[in-house]
Design an enzyme around this catalytic site. Structure first.
Site, PDB file in Angstrom:
ATOM      1  N   ARG B 132       0.813  -1.229   0.000  1.00  0.00           N
ATOM      2  CA  ARG B 132       0.000   0.000   0.000  1.00  0.00           C
ATOM      3  C   ARG B 132       0.845   1.278   0.000  1.00  0.00           C
ATOM      4  O   ARG B 132       0.409   2.317   0.494  1.00  0.00           O
ATOM      5  CB  ARG B 132      -0.967   0.032   1.198  1.00  0.00           C
ATOM      6  CG  ARG B 132      -2.068  -1.005   1.104  1.00  0.00           C
ATOM      7  CD  ARG B 132      -3.294  -0.603   1.924  1.00  0.00           C
ATOM      8  NE  ARG B 132      -4.229  -1.726   2.002  1.00  0.00           N
ATOM      9  CZ  ARG B 132      -4.235  -2.632   2.978  1.00  0.00           C
ATOM     10  NH1 ARG B 132      -3.380  -2.517   3.982  1.00  0.00           N
ATOM     11  NH2 ARG B 132      -5.095  -3.620   2.957  1.00  0.00           N
ATOM     12  N   LYS B 154       2.799  11.204 -11.364  1.00  0.00           N
ATOM     13  CA  LYS B 154       1.890  10.372 -12.143  1.00  0.00           C
ATOM     14  C   LYS B 154       2.590   9.064 -12.481  1.00  0.00           C
ATOM     15  O   LYS B 154       3.663   9.067 -13.069  1.00  0.00           O
ATOM     16  CB  LYS B 154       1.486  11.078 -13.442  1.00  0.00           C
ATOM     17  CG  LYS B 154       0.365  12.080 -13.275  1.00  0.00           C
ATOM     18  CD  LYS B 154      -0.206  12.449 -14.639  1.00  0.00           C
ATOM     19  CE  LYS B 154      -1.285  13.502 -14.530  1.00  0.00           C
ATOM     20  NZ  LYS B 154      -1.815  13.873 -15.860  1.00  0.00           N
ATOM     21  N   GLU B 196       8.804  17.766 -25.444  1.00  0.00           N
ATOM     22  CA  GLU B 196       8.236  18.124 -24.137  1.00  0.00           C
ATOM     23  C   GLU B 196       8.913  19.375 -23.562  1.00  0.00           C
ATOM     24  O   GLU B 196       8.308  20.122 -22.800  1.00  0.00           O
ATOM     25  CB  GLU B 196       8.354  16.955 -23.147  1.00  0.00           C
ATOM     26  CG  GLU B 196       7.578  15.703 -23.563  1.00  0.00           C
ATOM     27  CD  GLU B 196       6.100  15.700 -23.152  1.00  0.00           C
ATOM     28  OE1 GLU B 196       5.608  16.718 -22.619  1.00  0.00           O
ATOM     29  OE2 GLU B 196       5.432  14.667 -23.379  1.00  0.00           O
ATOM     30  N   LYS B 237       7.438  22.443 -14.558  1.00  0.00           N
ATOM     31  CA  LYS B 237       6.539  21.357 -14.176  1.00  0.00           C
ATOM     32  C   LYS B 237       6.321  21.349 -12.666  1.00  0.00           C
ATOM     33  O   LYS B 237       5.190  21.150 -12.189  1.00  0.00           O
ATOM     34  CB  LYS B 237       7.095  20.004 -14.643  1.00  0.00           C
ATOM     35  CG  LYS B 237       6.192  18.860 -14.206  1.00  0.00           C
ATOM     36  CD  LYS B 237       6.106  17.743 -15.191  1.00  0.00           C
ATOM     37  CE  LYS B 237       5.003  16.768 -14.768  1.00  0.00           C
ATOM     38  NZ  LYS B 237       4.961  15.561 -15.580  1.00  0.00           N
ATOM     39  N   GLU B 247      -4.396  17.195 -10.634  1.00  0.00           N
ATOM     40  CA  GLU B 247      -5.015  17.599 -11.887  1.00  0.00           C
ATOM     41  C   GLU B 247      -6.504  17.882 -11.748  1.00  0.00           C
ATOM     42  O   GLU B 247      -7.322  17.387 -12.504  1.00  0.00           O
ATOM     43  CB  GLU B 247      -4.766  16.536 -12.972  1.00  0.00           C
ATOM     44  CG  GLU B 247      -5.019  17.080 -14.367  1.00  0.00           C
ATOM     45  CD  GLU B 247      -4.490  16.140 -15.477  1.00  0.00           C
ATOM     46  OE1 GLU B 247      -3.375  15.620 -15.340  1.00  0.00           O
ATOM     47  OE2 GLU B 247      -5.199  15.963 -16.458  1.00  0.00           O
ATOM     48  N   ARG B 251      -3.154  21.803 -13.789  1.00  0.00           N
ATOM     49  CA  ARG B 251      -2.187  20.797 -14.220  1.00  0.00           C
ATOM     50  C   ARG B 251      -2.515  20.250 -15.600  1.00  0.00           C
ATOM     51  O   ARG B 251      -1.643  19.786 -16.326  1.00  0.00           O
ATOM     52  CB  ARG B 251      -2.108  19.654 -13.205  1.00  0.00           C
ATOM     53  CG  ARG B 251      -1.077  18.613 -13.578  1.00  0.00           C
ATOM     54  CD  ARG B 251      -0.763  17.640 -12.454  1.00  0.00           C
ATOM     55  NE  ARG B 251       0.196  16.643 -12.925  1.00  0.00           N
ATOM     56  CZ  ARG B 251       0.917  15.858 -12.151  1.00  0.00           C
ATOM     57  NH1 ARG B 251       0.799  15.942 -10.845  1.00  0.00           N
ATOM     58  NH2 ARG B 251       1.763  14.996 -12.658  1.00  0.00           N
ATOM     59  N   ASN B 255      -1.043  18.813 -20.473  1.00  0.00           N
ATOM     60  CA  ASN B 255      -1.514  17.891 -21.503  1.00  0.00           C
ATOM     61  C   ASN B 255      -1.577  18.537 -22.882  1.00  0.00           C
ATOM     62  O   ASN B 255      -2.142  17.945 -23.811  1.00  0.00           O
ATOM     63  CB  ASN B 255      -2.893  17.347 -21.123  1.00  0.00           C
ATOM     64  CG  ASN B 255      -2.829  16.491 -19.873  1.00  0.00           C
ATOM     65  OD1 ASN B 255      -1.861  15.767 -19.664  1.00  0.00           O
ATOM     66  ND2 ASN B 255      -3.838  16.605 -19.026  1.00  0.00           N
ATOM     67  N   HIS B 258      -1.492  16.407 -25.878  1.00  0.00           N
ATOM     68  CA  HIS B 258      -1.548  15.014 -25.446  1.00  0.00           C
ATOM     69  C   HIS B 258      -2.844  14.291 -25.797  1.00  0.00           C
ATOM     70  O   HIS B 258      -2.840  13.071 -25.892  1.00  0.00           O
ATOM     71  CB  HIS B 258      -1.263  14.919 -23.946  1.00  0.00           C
ATOM     72  CG  HIS B 258       0.206  14.998 -23.631  1.00  0.00           C
ATOM     73  ND1 HIS B 258       0.973  16.091 -23.955  1.00  0.00           N
ATOM     74  CD2 HIS B 258       1.053  14.112 -23.057  1.00  0.00           C
ATOM     75  CE1 HIS B 258       2.225  15.881 -23.566  1.00  0.00           C
ATOM     76  NE2 HIS B 258       2.296  14.685 -23.021  1.00  0.00           N
ATOM     77  N   HIS B 262      -2.254  10.881 -27.580  1.00  0.00           N
ATOM     78  CA  HIS B 262      -2.691   9.566 -27.103  1.00  0.00           C
ATOM     79  C   HIS B 262      -3.516   8.849 -28.155  1.00  0.00           C
ATOM     80  O   HIS B 262      -3.414   7.636 -28.313  1.00  0.00           O
ATOM     81  CB  HIS B 262      -3.464   9.709 -25.787  1.00  0.00           C
ATOM     82  CG  HIS B 262      -2.581  10.078 -24.629  1.00  0.00           C
ATOM     83  ND1 HIS B 262      -3.075  10.540 -23.430  1.00  0.00           N
ATOM     84  CD2 HIS B 262      -1.229  10.053 -24.493  1.00  0.00           C
ATOM     85  CE1 HIS B 262      -2.062  10.779 -22.616  1.00  0.00           C
ATOM     86  NE2 HIS B 262      -0.943  10.499 -23.235  1.00  0.00           N
ATOM     87  N   HIS B 277       6.305   8.407 -27.985  1.00  0.00           N
ATOM     88  CA  HIS B 277       5.440   9.370 -27.315  1.00  0.00           C
ATOM     89  C   HIS B 277       5.780  10.823 -27.662  1.00  0.00           C
ATOM     90  O   HIS B 277       4.903  11.615 -28.012  1.00  0.00           O
ATOM     91  CB  HIS B 277       5.512   9.145 -25.798  1.00  0.00           C
ATOM     92  CG  HIS B 277       4.685  10.109 -25.007  1.00  0.00           C
ATOM     93  ND1 HIS B 277       3.310  10.158 -25.100  1.00  0.00           N
ATOM     94  CD2 HIS B 277       5.031  11.095 -24.138  1.00  0.00           C
ATOM     95  CE1 HIS B 277       2.836  11.107 -24.307  1.00  0.00           C
ATOM     96  NE2 HIS B 277       3.865  11.695 -23.708  1.00  0.00           N
TER      97      HIS B 277
END
Lengths: 380, 380
Positions: B132, B154, B196, B237, B247, B251, B255, B258, B262, B277
Site C-alpha cells: 500500500r 503520475k 516536451e 513542471k 489535476e 495541471r 496535456n 496530449h 494519445h 510518445h
C-alpha cells in the site's frame, strides 16, 4: 466509546469519519439500503455507476440496487466476480478495471462495492487505480465488512507472498451499512464478523466488551442490540482512522490478533472452507492475549475471559481448532516475517495489558513467539 | 520562468517540488549520478533498495548504481524488465510487485526507478501499490523522463482501453537527473524528449520558446544549454504540480498536445518503431495550434512558427508524417473519447491563444475536431 443506550429499532444512525477533504459518512441501520439510490445520486447527479458485486450477493441485491440507482437518475452497470477470497487476485482486479473502463466510468462517476470484505477490498482497489482514482461507495453486506473492512480506506488484493500485500489507501465517499442484510448471513459468517466487533472492546473499550458478554445473544438476532454493536464498532474504527489514516501509529491497534491471523490464513492457503478471516482473527486475539499473559504483561484471567467469550459463541480460539492442522511453529513465524507489518526484520505485535488495554509492541523476538506457538501446539 | 543565464557547466542545480509532506528535490546536471548512492542512502540509512530497470539501461548503469548503493550502506536488488512501452502492462506490473516482495522490501525501504518514462511509470506504480505504498526514487535516463514523466507523481500502466488508464498519483522522494546520461541517447530519442521541453514554452513561457528557437543546436549537444533546458522544464513542471497535484485544474495544461498524441499512439498500437510518445506530442502540439488557429483563437503565424520549429529539428508535425498511416478522423475522435481527460462525454483540449498562451478548453465539440482532422488528412 460505548453509548449509554442502543438507538431505537428502525432509526438510521450516522457515523462521520473526520478526514478533512476525504471525510465521509457511514449510514447504519435496518433499511438503509432503501435510501441508497437517493444518497448515492447526490454524489454524482446524472452520472454513471459501476456496481461491483459477487455472483451470490449480486443475485440477492444487484438488480434491486441497479433499479434504485436508475430511478435516482444514475446510469448503472453491474460487474460480477466469483464469491470468495480467491477474487482478491490480480486476474480479478484486471477484469474489474477493464469492466469499469468498458462502462466508460469517468472522473466524476462512481464505483459501488456491493458485497463483503472481498468485494470492498477488490472494488475499492480497482477504483483507486482506474483513471488514477475514481470515487467509490461501500455497501457492505456482511457483519465483518460493516464493522471493519468497509471503513477506513484500506483496499487491496493478496499476493503469493501474503495477504493484502498489494493495495492502496483509498477512502470511500459514503458507506451504507444496512443491518437487515445480515439476516441472510449464515451463522458461521455472522460469528466470524462478531470477532471484529469484540476486537474494539479488547483494544480500548472494556465496558463495550462487558456489554458484548452480556448481550451476545441479542447481537446475533435482528434488533437494536445488533445495530448498536455495528454503530459502536464503526465509531471506534472511524476515530482511529481519523487520528492515523495511513497507519503510521495508532491505527496499528486495529491489527489486534491480525499478525497471527494472517499467518494462519496463509498456512491454510486462504481456504475459506477451513478458516475464514474472522475465525482466524478470533484465534489470533486469543493467542495475543495468552502470549501477553505468558510474557507477564496481562493477567491470566483476562486472557482466559477472552477465550471463554469467543468460544462460547462457537468461535475457534486455539491452533488445534483449525481443521486439517496449520503446520509447525516455524512455518507460522516465517509467514509472520513476510507480513507487511514488519519493519527492518523485527516483528510487531499488538499485545495487551488487559481487556481494553492493548498496545503496539515493537521488536518482539521471533524466538519468543516460536516458543509460545510450540507450547500452544503441544496443547500447553 | 526562464532564468536569465544558464548555470555554469558541471554545477548541479536543485529544483524543489513544494508539496508539503510530499515535497522533494530534483537534482539536475552532469555527473549527478555519481552522488546517487549517498543521496539515496540519506533517505533510508542501512535499508534495502529494489532497483527497477530495463535490460538496456540496466546493462549500462545497473551494476554501477547497485555498487554505489552498497558502498553507501544500502542493500540493493536489481529487477529488470524488457525495454519498451510494452512493459507498461499488468503482467510486468505483477512481476515487479512480486520481485519487490521477494526482495523483502519493507515500509521504510526504497524502490529506485532507473530508466526512461516506461520504467518510471511502471516502477513508480509498483511502489505505489506494493504494501500500500513504498517510497521511491526516480533516476530518469532519457530527456523525456528528465523533463516530464519523472516529476509530478503520475505513475501507471496502459490498458486495452487506452494509455495510462490504470495508475496512481505517487510522488517520488527524490529525482536525480544526470544530463550526462543523455549523451548515449539516439538522435531520435533525444528529439522526442525535446518536444516536451518546447511544450513548457508553448504553455506559458514565450521567452523560453524563443530561447529554444535560438539555442536548439546547443541543447542537442552536451553543455550548459542542455542543462538549462532541463532545469527550466523541471522548474515549470514543479510549479504546476505544486499548484495542482491531482489535476483538478491547472495541471491539465501539461496535456498540451496530449489528447491528440494519445489517440495517435493508440492508432499505431503503441508501436514505438512507428511513433514514440514525444513524436506523437510534437504532432499533437502542432495540431492543437492549427486547430486553435482554425477556430480563430490563435494567430495563424503562431501556429506556423510552432510547426516550423518542431519540423526544423526533424520532429513530425502532421498526421501524414506517421509511417503506415493513422486511420480515419472518426477512429481518432473515438480514441479521444475514451481518453481519461473526458468529463461526461465532452472532449477537453488544451488550446492556445498564441505561443505561451495555452488554456484549458472544455466542451469542445467532437464534430469540430473531426472536421479539422478530415481537413488535415486531406492535406489542407
Amino acid at each position: 466509546m460505548t453509548q449509554a443506550k442502543p438507538a431505537p429499532s428502525g432509526a438510521l444512525q450516522t457515523v462521520h469519519v473526520a478526514l478533512g477533504a476525504r471525510a465521509y459518512d457511514i449510514v447504519i441501520g435496518r433499511g438503509a439500503l432503501a435510501e441508497a439510490g437517493s444518497r448515492i445520486a447526490q454524489l454524482a447527479p446524472g452520472g454513471k455507476a459501476a456496481i461491483v458485486t459477487d455472483a451470490r450477493v449480486g443475485a440477492l441485491y444487484g438488480q434491486r440496487l441497479a433499479d434504485d440507482l436508475s430511478r435516482a437518475g444514475l446510469r448503472p452497470t453491474l460487474v460480477s466476480v466469483p464469491p470468495g477470497e480467491g477474487s482478491k487476485s490480480f486476474p480479478r482486479l484486471i477484469e474489474v478495471c477493464d469492466a469499469i473502463l468498458a462502462a466508460r466510468i469517468e472522473r466524476g462517476d462512481l464505483v459501488v462495492a456491493l458485497g463483503g470484505g472481498v468485494i470492498g477490498d477488490l472494488a475499492g482497489f480497482a477504483a483507486a487505480i482506474t483513471r488514477r482514482g475514481l470515487r467509490f461507495v461501500q455497501i457492505p453486506t456482511t457483519l465483518l465488512a460493516q464493522v471493519d473492512s468497509s471503513v477506513g480506506g484500506k483496499t487491496g488484493i493478496n499476493s503469493a507472498h501474503g495477504k493484502n500485500l498489494v493495495g492502496a489507501f483509498h477512502q470511500p465517499s459514503l458507506v451504507i451499512a444496512d443491518t437487515a442484510l445480515l439476516d441472510s448471513l449464515s451463522e458461521r459468517e455472522f460469528r466470524a464478523g462478531y470477532a471484529e466487533v469484540v476486537k474494539y472492546g479488547l483494544i480500548d473499550d472494556p465496558a463495550f466488551f462487558a456489554w458484548c458478554e452480556t448481550n451476545a445473544e441479542a447481537i446475533f438476532g435482528p434488533g437494536p442490540a445488533r445495530d448498536h454493536a455495528v454503530a459502536v464498532s464503526c465509531r471506534a474504527k472511524a476515530a482511529v482512522v481519523a487520528r492515523d489514516e495511513r497507519e503510521d501509529g495508532d491505527r496499528a491497534l486495529l491489527n489486534l490478533g491480525h499478525t497471527f491471523a494472517h499467518a494462519l490464513e496463509r498456512a491454510t492457503g486462504y481456504d475459506g472452507s477451513r478458516l475464514v478471516h474472522g475465525e482466524a482473527v478470533a484465534i489470533g486475539m486469543a493467542l495475543a492475549f495468552r502470549f501477553s499473559a505468558m510474557q507477564g504483561l496481562c493477567p491470566q484471567e483476562d486472557a482466559a475471559r477472552v477465550g471463554v467469550h469467543l468460544a462460547s459463541l462457537g468461535l475457534p480460539t486455539r491452533l488445534q481448532d483449525v481443521p486439517g492442522g496449520i503446520g509447525t511453529a516455524e512455518t507460522l513465524v516465517e509467514a509472520m516475517a513476510q507480513d507487511k507489518k514488519v519493519k527492518r526484520g523485527e516483528l510487531t505485535f499488538i499485545l495487551a495489558r488487559g481487556i481494553g488495554r492493548s498496545f503496539i509492541a515493537r521488536g518482539v523476538a521471533a524466538a519468543d513467539v516460536r516458543d509460545f506457538l510450540v507450547g500452544e501446539l503441544a496443547g500447553a
